[in-house]
Design a protein around this motif. Sequence first.
Motif, short mmCIF file in Angstrom:
data_model
loop_
_atom_site.label_atom_id
_atom_site.label_comp_id
_atom_site.label_asym_id
_atom_site.label_seq_id
_atom_site.Cartn_x
_atom_site.Cartn_y
_atom_site.Cartn_z
N GLY A 277 12.74 80.77 -6.24
CA GLY A 277 13.88 81.43 -6.03
C GLY A 277 14.06 81.77 -4.33
N TRP A 278 13.12 81.15 -3.48
CA TRP A 278 13.21 81.48 -2.14
C TRP A 278 14.31 80.60 -1.39
CZ3 TRP A 278 12.38 76.88 0.59
CH2 TRP A 278 11.81 75.63 0.04
N THR A 279 15.05 79.45 -2.02
CA THR A 279 16.17 78.97 -1.37
C THR A 279 17.30 79.68 -1.42
OG1 THR A 279 16.85 78.11 -3.55
CG2 THR A 279 15.28 76.85 -2.06
N GLU A 280 18.36 79.41 -0.44
CA GLU A 280 19.49 80.30 -0.42
C GLU A 280 20.24 80.50 -1.80
OE1 GLU A 280 23.29 80.11 2.71
OE2 GLU A 280 22.97 78.25 1.60
N GLY A 281 20.51 81.62 -2.09
CA GLY A 281 21.06 82.03 -3.29
C GLY A 281 20.15 82.64 -4.43
N GLY A 282 18.91 82.46 -4.06
CA GLY A 282 17.83 82.53 -4.98
C GLY A 282 17.77 81.74 -6.01
N LEU A 283 17.21 82.19 -7.04
CA LEU A 283 17.03 81.24 -8.39
C LEU A 283 18.19 80.92 -9.17
CD1 LEU A 283 14.79 79.45 -9.65
CD2 LEU A 283 14.50 81.86 -11.06
#
Length: 175
Positions: A10-16
């Motif tokens: 979940g580290w990408t934009e918007g989380g998981l």
Amino acid sequence: IDDLFVVYRGWTEGGLTGTLPNKFPVEKKLGDKSDFKEVNALLAEQDIPFYYFTDYTKAYDGAKGFSGRSDVARKINAKTIGEGKDYFLSPFKTLEIAKNDIAGYKKYGISNLAIDTTANQLFSDFNKATLPRLKAIDLYAETLEVLQENVGPLALYQPNDYMWMLTDRYLDIPM
């Protein structure tokens, strides 16, 4: 607690939320690139392996960064390959995305990856031209080699035996 091993999802934009195949930019609430580098350095100082979860085979329905027409793997009958609302990318697209992501990993000081699906799924692709499974193995191996050489150690989820040589950590061993 001794001997931690951490995989961060979940580290990408918007989380998981299912933004794959896009990984960058990262989630703003986590900080900027200096914050990422600081956390990575702190955990490395304490000998805590910190791996960033990602996937180079799945692409989520509605996500950006791929074309449902030209980048998604297809069966011999031209139907898309995938699971539920997840599409499987062509191994050619998988390699392309991995190469493009290297700059982002370096920018944020990310040096450990936990990769799902890519090391444990194998299929022929009949999208643009016939790509047999043996050629797909070569493309997936090249993808992981590029990531290992340019980013760092790889933790792989249930890797097939032809991927063991590229596996630094084997995750989710079936019992």
